[in-house]
Design a protein around this motif. Structure first.
Motif, PDB file in Angstrom:
ATOM      1  N   ASN A 287      -8.635   1.195 -29.854  1.00 45.74           N
ATOM      2  CA  ASN A 287      -8.997   0.492 -28.627  1.00 45.74           C
ATOM      3  C   ASN A 287      -8.935   1.415 -27.415  1.00 45.74           C
ATOM      4  O   ASN A 287      -9.043   0.970 -26.281  1.00 45.74           O
ATOM      5  CB  ASN A 287      -8.058  -0.705 -28.410  1.00 45.74           C
ATOM      6  N   ARG A 288      -8.726   2.708 -27.686  1.00 42.32           N
ATOM      7  CA  ARG A 288      -8.591   3.662 -26.604  1.00 42.32           C
ATOM      8  C   ARG A 288      -9.906   3.797 -25.837  1.00 42.32           C
ATOM      9  O   ARG A 288     -10.985   3.831 -26.429  1.00 42.32           O
ATOM     10  CB  ARG A 288      -8.188   5.026 -27.173  1.00 42.32           C
ATOM     11  N   GLN A 289      -9.819   3.861 -24.536  1.00 40.52           N
ATOM     12  CA  GLN A 289     -11.000   4.027 -23.689  1.00 40.52           C
ATOM     13  C   GLN A 289     -11.465   5.476 -23.772  1.00 40.52           C
ATOM     14  O   GLN A 289     -10.692   6.400 -23.545  1.00 40.52           O
ATOM     15  CB  GLN A 289     -10.651   3.669 -22.246  1.00 40.52           C
ATOM     16  N   THR A 290     -12.716   5.671 -24.153  1.00 39.52           N
ATOM     17  CA  THR A 290     -13.248   7.034 -24.286  1.00 39.52           C
ATOM     18  C   THR A 290     -14.083   7.455 -23.086  1.00 39.52           C
ATOM     19  O   THR A 290     -14.532   8.596 -23.016  1.00 39.52           O
ATOM     20  CB  THR A 290     -14.109   7.159 -25.558  1.00 39.52           C
ATOM     21  N   GLU A 291     -14.325   6.549 -22.167  1.00 36.49           N
ATOM     22  CA  GLU A 291     -15.071   6.908 -20.962  1.00 36.49           C
ATOM     23  C   GLU A 291     -14.281   7.947 -20.157  1.00 36.49           C
ATOM     24  O   GLU A 291     -13.070   7.804 -19.961  1.00 36.49           O
ATOM     25  CB  GLU A 291     -15.296   5.667 -20.099  1.00 36.49           C
ATOM     26  N   ASN A 292     -14.969   9.002 -19.742  1.00 31.23           N
ATOM     27  CA  ASN A 292     -14.353  10.078 -18.950  1.00 31.23           C
ATOM     28  C   ASN A 292     -13.310  10.886 -19.723  1.00 31.23           C
ATOM     29  O   ASN A 292     -12.511  11.595 -19.140  1.00 31.23           O
ATOM     30  CB  ASN A 292     -13.726   9.540 -17.657  1.00 31.23           C
ATOM     31  N   PHE A 293     -13.322  10.766 -21.019  1.00 33.27           N
ATOM     32  CA  PHE A 293     -12.419  11.565 -21.854  1.00 33.27           C
ATOM     33  C   PHE A 293     -13.006  12.975 -21.961  1.00 33.27           C
ATOM     34  O   PHE A 293     -14.187  13.143 -22.175  1.00 33.27           O
ATOM     35  CB  PHE A 293     -12.317  10.935 -23.251  1.00 33.27           C
ATOM     36  N   PHE A 294     -12.193  14.007 -21.758  1.00 33.00           N
ATOM     37  CA  PHE A 294     -12.722  15.357 -21.882  1.00 33.00           C
ATOM     38  C   PHE A 294     -11.717  16.240 -22.614  1.00 33.00           C
ATOM     39  O   PHE A 294     -10.523  15.955 -22.664  1.00 33.00           O
ATOM     40  CB  PHE A 294     -13.066  15.950 -20.510  1.00 33.00           C
ATOM     41  N   ALA A 295     -12.224  17.290 -23.223  1.00 31.78           N
ATOM     42  CA  ALA A 295     -11.387  18.227 -23.965  1.00 31.78           C
ATOM     43  C   ALA A 295     -12.082  19.588 -23.951  1.00 31.78           C
ATOM     44  O   ALA A 295     -13.251  19.698 -23.580  1.00 31.78           O
ATOM     45  CB  ALA A 295     -11.179  17.751 -25.397  1.00 31.78           C
ATOM     46  N   MET A 296     -11.357  20.596 -24.373  1.00 31.23           N
ATOM     47  CA  MET A 296     -11.918  21.941 -24.413  1.00 31.23           C
ATOM     48  C   MET A 296     -11.918  22.447 -25.851  1.00 31.23           C
ATOM     49  O   MET A 296     -10.909  22.366 -26.546  1.00 31.23           O
ATOM     50  CB  MET A 296     -11.104  22.889 -23.530  1.00 31.23           C
ATOM     51  N   TYR A 297     -13.065  22.936 -26.289  1.00 32.56           N
ATOM     52  CA  TYR A 297     -13.203  23.498 -27.627  1.00 32.56           C
ATOM     53  C   TYR A 297     -13.693  24.939 -27.529  1.00 32.56           C
ATOM     54  O   TYR A 297     -14.479  25.276 -26.634  1.00 32.56           O
ATOM     55  CB  TYR A 297     -14.214  22.692 -28.451  1.00 32.56           C
ATOM     56  N   GLY A 298     -13.236  25.748 -28.449  1.00 37.49           N
ATOM     57  CA  GLY A 298     -13.793  27.084 -28.608  1.00 37.49           C
ATOM     58  C   GLY A 298     -14.728  27.064 -29.797  1.00 37.49           C
ATOM     59  O   GLY A 298     -14.413  26.459 -30.826  1.00 37.49           O
ATOM     60  N   VAL A 299     -15.896  27.687 -29.668  1.00 42.16           N
ATOM     61  CA  VAL A 299     -16.900  27.640 -30.730  1.00 42.16           C
ATOM     62  C   VAL A 299     -17.267  29.065 -31.131  1.00 42.16           C
ATOM     63  O   VAL A 299     -17.519  29.918 -30.273  1.00 42.16           O
ATOM     64  CB  VAL A 299     -18.160  26.878 -30.267  1.00 42.16           C
TER      65      VAL A 299
END
Length: 204
Positions: free
Chosen positions: A67-79
């Motif tokens: 039920n977690r709100q994912t709007e405006n969720f951000f993270a950093m990934y290395g590719v």
């Protein structure tokens, strides 16, 4: 990957390779701007990566399981990518912890160039949403080199570009000896550095 390796080093190497093989790359691949060609491929791969996670939050949890709100969720990934001799870009993997703790000169500069715009963009998005929650947040005024790769359910597409994996050949060069020489050299350097560090500790 040495301490001089960064964005400028990468693009210089791409340009250098292109100049050495320009006639062939223009004839077979139609490449006229090698840096734009490589960057556009990376943008498309990243867009498809984000699209693949569109039904998940950035922690990899499916939206229908939380039920977690994912709007405006951000993270950093290395590719990680590989660029082959045809200047085709190949996706290797994405990492949720891209060696942020490694304190090297080129990484320090990289993190500075990455994090400052991230903070500015997050602030800009929040202010725009406070002013009008339904307004389009694009374009971003503080992107500072960042580019949008996925928006409105659509990933960036490198128009006119196709890649044919069947045209690729495996490298048959025996690199066992080369790797052993490299590792031996690396061990000598590590031993030398350890001696220097020990000397410094004794001196202190």
């Amino acid at each position: 990957f040495n301490e001089q390796a960064g964005y400028e080093y990468l693009w210089n190497r791409v340009q250098q390779h292109y100049q050495q093989h320009k006639d062939d790359l223009v004839r077979r691949r139609g490449i006229t701007d090698p840096v734009l060609h490589v960057r556009s491929q990376i943008r498309e791969v990243l867009g498809r990566f984000v699209q693949a996670f569109s039904n998940y939050d950035m922690l990899g949890v499916a939206r229908n399981r939380t039920n977690r709100q994912t709007e405006n969720f951000f993270a950093m990934y290395g590719v990680d990518f590989i660029i082959d001799a045809d200047l085709d870009v190949w996706f290797i993997e994405a990492q949720s912890s891209p060696a942020i703790g490694e304190y090297k000169r080129y990484r320090r500069e990289t993190w500075r160039r990455l994090f400052v715009p991230i903070i500015n963009m997050v602030e800009e998005i929040q202010l725009k949403q406070i002013e009008d929650p339904h307004a389009n947040i694009l374009p971003l005024e503080h992107a500072e080199g960042w580019q949008v790769v996925y928006a409105g359910g659509r990933p960036f597409v490198y128009e006119g570009y196709t890649r044919d994996p069947s045209s690729k050949t495996l490298c048959t060069k025996d690199i066992t000896t080369e790797n052993k020489e490299y590792k031996d050299k690396q061990k000598k350097e590590e031993y030398k550095n350890a001696q220097v560090h020990a000397g410094l500790l004794e001196f202190i």
